[in-house]
Design a protein around this motif. Structure first.
Motif, PDB file in Angstrom:
ATOM      1  N   SER A 260      -9.777  -3.887  -6.195  1.00  0.00           N
ATOM      2  CA  SER A 260      -8.737  -3.719  -5.222  1.00  0.00           C
ATOM      3  C   SER A 260      -7.765  -2.753  -5.548  1.00  0.00           C
ATOM      4  N   PHE A 261      -7.326  -1.818  -5.130  1.00  0.00           N
ATOM      5  CA  PHE A 261      -6.494  -0.578  -5.410  1.00  0.00           C
ATOM      6  C   PHE A 261      -5.050  -0.921  -4.626  1.00  0.00           C
ATOM      7  N   THR A 262      -4.249  -1.014  -5.254  1.00  0.00           N
ATOM      8  CA  THR A 262      -2.741  -1.427  -4.509  1.00  0.00           C
ATOM      9  C   THR A 262      -1.470  -0.532  -5.199  1.00  0.00           C
ATOM     10  N   GLU A 263      -0.282  -0.520  -4.656  1.00  0.00           N
ATOM     11  CA  GLU A 263       0.848   0.049  -4.995  1.00  0.00           C
ATOM     12  C   GLU A 263       0.832   1.376  -5.855  1.00  0.00           C
ATOM     13  N   ASN A 264       0.560   2.497  -5.035  1.00  0.00           N
ATOM     14  CA  ASN A 264       0.719   3.604  -5.811  1.00  0.00           C
ATOM     15  C   ASN A 264       1.996   4.383  -5.229  1.00  0.00           C
ATOM     16  N   ASP A 265       2.017   5.837  -5.466  1.00  0.00           N
ATOM     17  CA  ASP A 265       2.937   6.412  -4.863  1.00  0.00           C
ATOM     18  C   ASP A 265       2.399   7.627  -4.023  1.00  0.00           C
ATOM     19  N   VAL A 266       3.375   8.240  -3.073  1.00  0.00           N
ATOM     20  CA  VAL A 266       2.912   9.229  -2.563  1.00  0.00           C
ATOM     21  C   VAL A 266       2.774  10.560  -3.292  1.00  0.00           C
ATOM     22  N   TYR A 267       2.276  11.470  -2.929  1.00  0.00           N
ATOM     23  CA  TYR A 267       2.213  12.839  -3.598  1.00  0.00           C
ATOM     24  C   TYR A 267       2.789  13.698  -2.871  1.00  0.00           C
ATOM     25  N   THR A 306     -11.484  -2.645  -1.826  1.00  0.00           N
ATOM     26  CA  THR A 306     -10.382  -2.823  -0.913  1.00  0.00           C
ATOM     27  C   THR A 306      -9.159  -1.804  -1.486  1.00  0.00           C
ATOM     28  N   PHE A 307      -8.971  -0.975  -0.238  1.00  0.00           N
ATOM     29  CA  PHE A 307      -7.337   0.011  -0.871  1.00  0.00           C
ATOM     30  C   PHE A 307      -6.676  -0.324   0.291  1.00  0.00           C
ATOM     31  N   THR A 313      -3.533   9.042   0.098  1.00  0.00           N
ATOM     32  CA  THR A 313      -4.832   8.836   0.519  1.00  0.00           C
ATOM     33  C   THR A 313      -5.679   7.777  -0.332  1.00  0.00           C
ATOM     34  N   ALA A 314      -6.576   7.256   0.259  1.00  0.00           N
ATOM     35  CA  ALA A 314      -7.341   6.332  -0.433  1.00  0.00           C
ATOM     36  C   ALA A 314      -8.404   6.822  -1.208  1.00  0.00           C
ATOM     37  N   ILE A 315      -9.401   7.510  -0.877  1.00  0.00           N
ATOM     38  CA  ILE A 315     -10.456   8.058  -1.604  1.00  0.00           C
ATOM     39  C   ILE A 315     -10.708   9.441  -1.439  1.00  0.00           C
TER      40      ILE A 315
END
Length: 652
Positions: A260-267, A306-307, A313-315
């Motif tokens: 599960s991938f969560t809580e990153n920043d915008v680019y 899970t993203f 963007t997710a992937i």
């Protein structure tokens, strides 16, 4: 997580000819920087690296954020303030209890360019919206002149006397009012000003003083888990890429399962991105804008992951990527695109292809940038996109594209991606320098199969989009058996659109049901066979009339000559849209019944007995019940699209 890359490097130095499996225990694993997996961390060709959750029922969570501490009350307000940690730079996102919180935003206004200044960088802004905060803390968010693109660009400097700002990077289009008249009160606003901190959940960051101010939601306070992201890319799988050369040395055999991938920043897009945005800047070519990124990698798998609650963007699969399996994942509440396959620009390096994107649940994409689409295929071919479910999107569900402006100065759309040394250019003919049929060998988004996908409740925010959209791609793309239904949106153009510079597309056996706007629109030679279009709506559920009423089937422009339209069934409940509309001359003259093959099409009023017959004849679709996806609270704030009848032209 900080030790994983080093451990894999050490293991590969001992023996890189072995399969390796990394098991993640249940719970949260913290990323303080991007985990880079390259040739030094990945086994040799023929062997595999698997990263998976040890307990599938309780997946491992990868989190790219750190906690905020030291909260203090702000006198006379319900807000709290805390220092920004030294470990972060200028984060553009904030999470409370795992949910991304909204940035403070001003009232809307109509942007205006300034005479004699760069229309993509300078904008007139009401002075009162800028006063009281350093300009470098603020962001201009807007739809720049067109209703199909959303930009969020930090402000570099401001002139309050002139009432203007200078942006840190150019916008997609001039900073001017939209010509369509959908946003009479404005389609631009300022973000991150403390004066606009007016609702629970909102936040403001002061990058000069290095503080965060946050208005907690009900039941939240200083003990709430509040976090700021440290990176955008969480995991990058990357081979040795030679962008200018003919061949990349790809890594292979990496799989991720149950994570599960969560809580990153915008680019944030760089200043020199002009010509590198893909298809109206809906994403940036070869950019670190996704939580999970493959670049120069073959035969990789992302399954049952899970993203969620991501600002990016997710992937994405960039440049040379072949035979990836993106299967059974859940993607929801992400800031940009759900899944992106983005190859090389026009040329002979056709190395992004043969992916399987199947069985993914994708919803609430585009929450940071509203043009984020569910699945985006750009300069990537021979892919199978099958049985995915896409819902609740501010813009389009699926895009297949490769529209390019052929200009050597790199200023046109996608022109910075062109591999000029590999293509044959007629002397002095860069503008429309060849026909589509001559250029098709360089348009790598070809032979894609889009099959059995369900798309509902898309086009909820911005305009001129579709459930499925094709433009400027290669030939042989097939849209087969997709179920596109219950899209209650004035912003929808046609539910399926084969747009400019697009030919040799097959659109067959799709079901379009209960959607506002037009049914299928083509602007090039296409085959429309066996599609069923039922109950297109002239107005949304609020009774507002749509701009798009040309027909159930729209054949636009003389370049559609030779199209085949046969065995399509159209059933209407409203008589405002005709069955078939031939519109627009184009550069090839008019198109009409004499130069399009028509046969065995049906157009009649929808009755109860016809509806029941359809429900039994096409058992793979559930026509009788509304979608199980019910009403929702969107993340994106509305800016009042066409809510008043007075905005409708008298002739409507």
């Amino acid at each position: 997580m900080a030790e994983l890359g080093a451990a894999l490097t050490h293991l590969m130095q001992e023996n890189n000819r072995q399969d390796v499996e990394v098991l993640f225990s249940s719970g949260v694993h913290l990323l303080r920087e991007t985990l880079e997996l390259g040739p030094e961390q990945i086994p040799a060709r023929g062997y595999h690296l698997r990263l998976r959750s040890q307990h599938p029922d309780t997946p491992a969570v990868l989190r790219a954020s750190i906690p905020l501490t030291g909260w203090e009350g702000v006198k006379g307000t319900p807000c709290l303030k805390a220092p920004l940690p030294d470990a972060v730079g200028t984060p553009r996102s904030l999470y409370a209890e795992g949910i991304r919180m909204p940035n403070a935003r001003s009232r809307v206004f109509l942007p205006q360019t300034l005479e004699g200044k760069d229309p993509l960088r300078y904008c007139r802004v009401p002075a009162e919206l800028m006063q009281g905060a350093p300009a470098q803390n603020l962001t201009l968010s807007l739809l720049p002149k067109q209703k199909w693109i959303h930009n969020r660009i930090p402000i570099a400097s401001a002139d309050l006397d002139e009432g203007s700002v200078f942006l840190s990077a150019p916008a997609t289009y001039p900073l001017a009012p939209i010509g369509y008249g959908w946003f009479p009160e404005g389609h631009a606003w300022i973000e991150n000003h403390p004066r606009d901190l007016t609702e629970p959940g909102q936040w403001v960051m002061d990058y000069v003083e290095r503080t965060v101010t946050w208005w907690p939601l009900a039941g939240q306070g200083p003990d709430t888990s509040v976090r700021v992201p440290v990176c955008t890319e969480m995991i990058r799988v990357e081979g040795r890429v030679d962008r200018e050369g003919p061949v990349d040395a790809c890594v292979q055999g990496v799989s991720l399962q149950g994570l599960s991938f969560t809580e990153n920043d915008v680019y944030l897009w760089p200043e020199d991105h002009t010509g590198l945005g893909i298809q109206h800047d809906w994403e940036l070519w070869d950019a670190p804008s996704a939580a999970l990124r493959f670049r120069g990698a073959d035969d990789c798998t992302v399954e049952d992951c899970t993203f969620s609650q991501l600002a990016s963007t997710a992937i994405r699969m960039d440049l040379s990527c072949k035979r990836h399996r993106i299967v059974g994942n859940r993607i929801e509440h992400v800031g940009g695109v759900g899944i992106l396959a983005s190859g090389y620009g026009p040329g002979t390096k056709d190395t992004n292809r043969h992916h399987l994107i199947e069985g993914n649940e994708i919803s609430y994409v585009g929450e940071s940038l509203w043009h984020g689409v569910g699945i985006f295929i750009w300069q990537s071919g021979h892919n199978v996109v099958r049985r995915n479910r896409i819902s609740h999107c501010p813009y389009t569900g699926i895009v297949i594209a490769g529209r390019i402006t052929y200009k050597r100065n790199g200023r046109g759309q996608c022109s910075g991606t062109i591999r000029w040394d590999e293509i044959e250019v007629e002397e002095g003919a860069e503008k429309n320098w060849m026909t589509w049929y001559a250029r098709e060998r360089y348009q790598h988004a070809r032979e894609n199969l889009i099959e059995g996908n369900e798309i509902t409740r898309v086009m909820e925010m911005i305009g001129d989009g579709n459930a499925i959209y094709l433009s400027g791609a290669g030939g042989g793309n097939r849209l087969v058996g997709n179920y596109l239904h219950d899209n209650d949106s004035l912003c929808m153009n046609a539910v399926i659109r084969s747009d400019d510079d697009q030919h040799e597309t097959v659109i067959e056996e799709n079901l379009i049901l209960r959607s506002v706007g037009e049914g299928i629109l083509i602007k090039g030679r296409s085959d429309l066979r066996g599609n069923i279009l039922v109950d297109l709506r002239a107005a949304d559920s609020n009774g507002q009339i749509t701009d798009y009423l040309r027909g159930y089937l729209v054949v636009n422009g003389g370049s559609s000559m030779g199209s085949v339209i046969m065995s399509n069934q159209c059933y209407a409940t409203q008589d405002l849209s005709p069955f078939l509309n031939f519109g627009g001359r184009g550069s090839h003259g008019p198109v009409n019944e004499d130069n399009v093959h028509l046969a065995d099409n049906r157009f009649e009023a929808l009755s109860d007995d016809i509806f029941q017959r359809l429900n039994s004849d096409v058992p793979r679709f559930d026509l009788s019940e509304e979608s199980p996806v019910t009403q929702h609270e969107p993340f994106w704030p509305r800016i009042r699209i066409k809510e008043h009848a007075s905005w409708i032209r008298e002739d409507e």
